[in-house]
Enzyme design. Structure first.
Site, PDB file in Angstrom:
ATOM      1  N   PHE A  49       0.836  -1.193   0.000  1.00  0.00           N
ATOM      2  CA  PHE A  49       0.000   0.000   0.000  1.00  0.00           C
ATOM      3  C   PHE A  49       0.873   1.245   0.000  1.00  0.00           C
ATOM      4  O   PHE A  49       1.955   1.247   0.572  1.00  0.00           O
ATOM      5  CB  PHE A  49      -0.900   0.002   1.232  1.00  0.00           C
ATOM      6  CG  PHE A  49      -1.898  -1.115   1.219  1.00  0.00           C
ATOM      7  CD1 PHE A  49      -3.114  -0.962   0.577  1.00  0.00           C
ATOM      8  CD2 PHE A  49      -1.609  -2.332   1.819  1.00  0.00           C
ATOM      9  CE1 PHE A  49      -4.036  -1.998   0.549  1.00  0.00           C
ATOM     10  CE2 PHE A  49      -2.529  -3.374   1.782  1.00  0.00           C
ATOM     11  CZ  PHE A  49      -3.740  -3.209   1.144  1.00  0.00           C
ATOM     12  N   GLU A  50       0.365   2.293  -0.605  1.00  0.00           N
ATOM     13  CA  GLU A  50       1.109   3.550  -0.667  1.00  0.00           C
ATOM     14  C   GLU A  50       1.456   4.079   0.722  1.00  0.00           C
ATOM     15  O   GLU A  50       2.401   4.843   0.884  1.00  0.00           O
ATOM     16  CB  GLU A  50       0.312   4.599  -1.428  1.00  0.00           C
ATOM     17  CG  GLU A  50      -1.012   4.935  -0.764  1.00  0.00           C
ATOM     18  CD  GLU A  50      -1.918   5.772  -1.651  1.00  0.00           C
ATOM     19  OE1 GLU A  50      -1.422   6.628  -2.372  1.00  0.00           O
ATOM     20  OE2 GLU A  50      -3.140   5.552  -1.608  1.00  0.00           O
TER      21      GLU A  50
END
Lengths: 253, 317
Positions: A49-50
């Site tokens: 995930f970012e």
């Protein structure tokens, strides 16, 4: 076995994920697709995930990329600087497949998730890029989720938030972007891919019971349909994983 | 220092402020509610991908301008509700960036350089469409004259890049973050993902830290490898239990799906929203009083499971 369009979309995306891929996940159905792929065909794929959670184990489906559920059992808790650095980095970036969605898409796979209407006085305002512009800029392959609607498949975007192939062949190169671009568009009726030479979208597959004409009626621009093949419906195994392993509370399905 | 005193002292009307956290996690909500309570106005707000904190500050009438990458609370509000209404009605000036651009802008501020390069966004409208016109930028010395600038790679094709995009530093007057643990001098320990909180803090002239647990200095010096921000960056440390509620605080409590769903319902209607602001914020003296209005059984339900760090099996519909 009956199934919903969302289930078909999640399964169609999961089938695109290869074993060993590093999968960048956004919010919603993309998380389900990545979770399903890991359970079905790509056990060695890495979900990240970012927000910096790398190889998240996801016992429960997250409601946002900042959900504490993305932190469980991760290899590393990095920061946003780390997460995007992995995509911009030439050694790790080429293994990343990004999954994105948007309010509008154009024939070259560019996305709008910012506004409908004028930027400074919009008719409709959306959340904005988030990490989508970065993912679309950096990574080799992206999977795009869209709803099959005429107002969403537009010849010209109201605002170009995330780059696809920009204005066509060599468009990314001219703009100074790294190579890469969208690989497939997955909607509630069909799948689309992009021609190697023209970089334009073409119809690649129709879901069971959907005709090419029905798809074209729900688009604001014409696409080539000659290469379209039937898409296999979700198998009982795929549905079981999706419903019982990935989203038992039906938060996204 | 009390939160009331910290906000009164460091958050002036029209200040440039930045808040930490990400979507439904570790938004500095106790401070957000205190800013609303003190009726601060004209704020220039910088946020990364922020949901509840940004939306409540906008709904509370505190924000004039916003620089942001993503205004949403995940499935609870894919686009923040007050944010959307304010932009569509012309009450809020907003300028868009991508997440990584915002990360690097805060990092540039933290590092003391005027800008950093990135390979994201060339060819998009994020570069060409400015939220703030040139006159406004020139009139405010806290804003750079340009939004984003593309530069031909001065090292030739080194790094296989013909062009880079320069993103200007953000230099807020004050940054506010909520963390799990801080000592009385301000040294900070975040559990779990730090997001961009540390860069945001280091970029700011003043920093307010609210924390779940306030400890003596010795407690954090045993394991300095787990600490992220040294005390001299921090101007105010405030003990604020449940200071991220209704967003999550990893290993302490989950986000509250019931509150976030209820908030969406309130925010959609002006009268309901006004009633909410009055009852929960303006008529409460502080965050403890705000928390006392919550259903204690629900607060119990969102307690973090020690194994996972969130409320395992919580009903999130």
């Amino acid at each position: 076995m009956t199934y919903s369009a969302r289930e078909m979309m999640a399964v169609a995306a999961a089938r695109e994920i290869k074993d060993g891929d590093i999968v960048f996940c956004g919010t919603g159905i993309s998380m389900l697709a990545a979770m399903a792929a890991k359970h079905i065909s790509a056990p060695n794929s890495v979900i990240f995930f970012e927000t910096g959670a790398i190889d998240a184990q996801l016992e429960e489906v997250p409601m946002a990329v900042g959900d504490p559920r993305v932190m469980l059992g991760a290899a590393v808790h990095g920061s946003l600087a780390d997460a995007f650095g992995f995509m911009q980095n030439r050694f790790t970036g080429e293994h990343v497949v990004g999954i994105l969605g948007a309010a509008q898409i154009d024939p070259f796979g560019n996305l709008n998730s910012t506004v409908i209407g004028d930027y400074t006085s919009p008719r409709v305002r959306f959340s904005g890029s988030g990490g989508a512009c970065d993912v679309g800029s950096f990574v080799g392959r992206t999977i795009l989720f869209m709803q099959q609607e005429e107002r969403k498949f537009v010849p010209r975007l109201d605002y170009l938030t995330c780059p696809g192939y920009l204005d066509g062949p060599r468009g990314r190169e001219r703009a100074g972007l790294p190579p890469g671009g969208p690989e497939v568009v997955i909607t509630n009726m069909a799948t689309f891919r992009f021609d190697e030479s023209s970089r334009r979208m073409y119809l690649a597959g129709c879901y069971p019971g959907v005709t090419r004409e029905q798809v074209l009626e729900r688009m604001g621009f014409a696409v080539e349909t000659g290469r379209a093949l039937p898409v296999a419906p979700p198998t009982p195994h795929e549905l079981d994983i999706l419903r019982n392993k990935c989203d038992p509370q039906r938060l996204i399905l | 220092m009390s939160l009331q005193e910290a906000v009164d002292r460091y958050v002036a009307d029209s200040a440039h402020i930045s808040i930490g956290g990400f979507t439904v996690n570790r938004n500095p909500m106790a401070a957000v509610y205190e800013i609303i309570r003190q009726k601060k106005t004209g704020l220039h707000l910088y946020a990364h991908s922020n949901g509840q904190g940004v939306d409540e500050l906008i709904g509370g009438g505190c924000v004039a301008r916003l620089e942001i990458a993503y205004a949403g609370s995940g499935r609870f509000a894919p686009t923040c509700i007050c944010f959307r209404k304010a932009v569509e009605s012309g009450c809020l000036q907003v300028e868009d960036y991508s997440n990584y651009q915002m990360t690097l802008r805060f990092a540039a501020g933290a590092m003391g350089v005027p800008f950093l390069p990135v390979r994201s966004g060339m060819g998009t409208d994020i570069v060409t469409h400015w939220g703030f016109p040139a006159e406004l930028r020139q009139a405010d010395e806290r804003l750079p004259d340009q939004k984003l600038v593309a530069l031909e790679n001065p090292f030739g094709n080194w790094g296989e890049a013909s062009t880079v995009l320069l993103v200007p530093a953000i230099r807020p007057d004050v940054t506010i973050i909520h963390v799990q643990t801080a000592d009385r001098a301000g040294t900070v320990r975040i559990d779990g993902l730090p997001f961009t909180d540390i860069e945001q803090a280091k970029a700011a002239r003043r920093v307010i830290v609210t924390c779940e647990t306030l400890v003596d200095k010795e407690n954090l010096r045993d394991h300095p490898e787990y600490n992220q921000l040294p005390f001299f960056c921090v101007d105010a440390v405030v003990h604020a239990p449940h200071g991220a509620f209704p967003t999550a605080c990893y290993r302490h409590y989950d986000y509250d799906p019931a509150f976030l769903n209820q908030y969406r319902h309130w925010a959609q209607d002006p009268q309901r929203h006004a009633d909410y602001l009055k009852r929960y914020i303006h008529d409460t003296p502080d965050h403890a009083a705000f928390m006392a209005l919550q259903d204690p059984r629900q607060i119990e339900r969102i307690q973090a499971d020690p194994r996972t760090g969130y409320a395992s099996g919580l009903d999130r519909r």
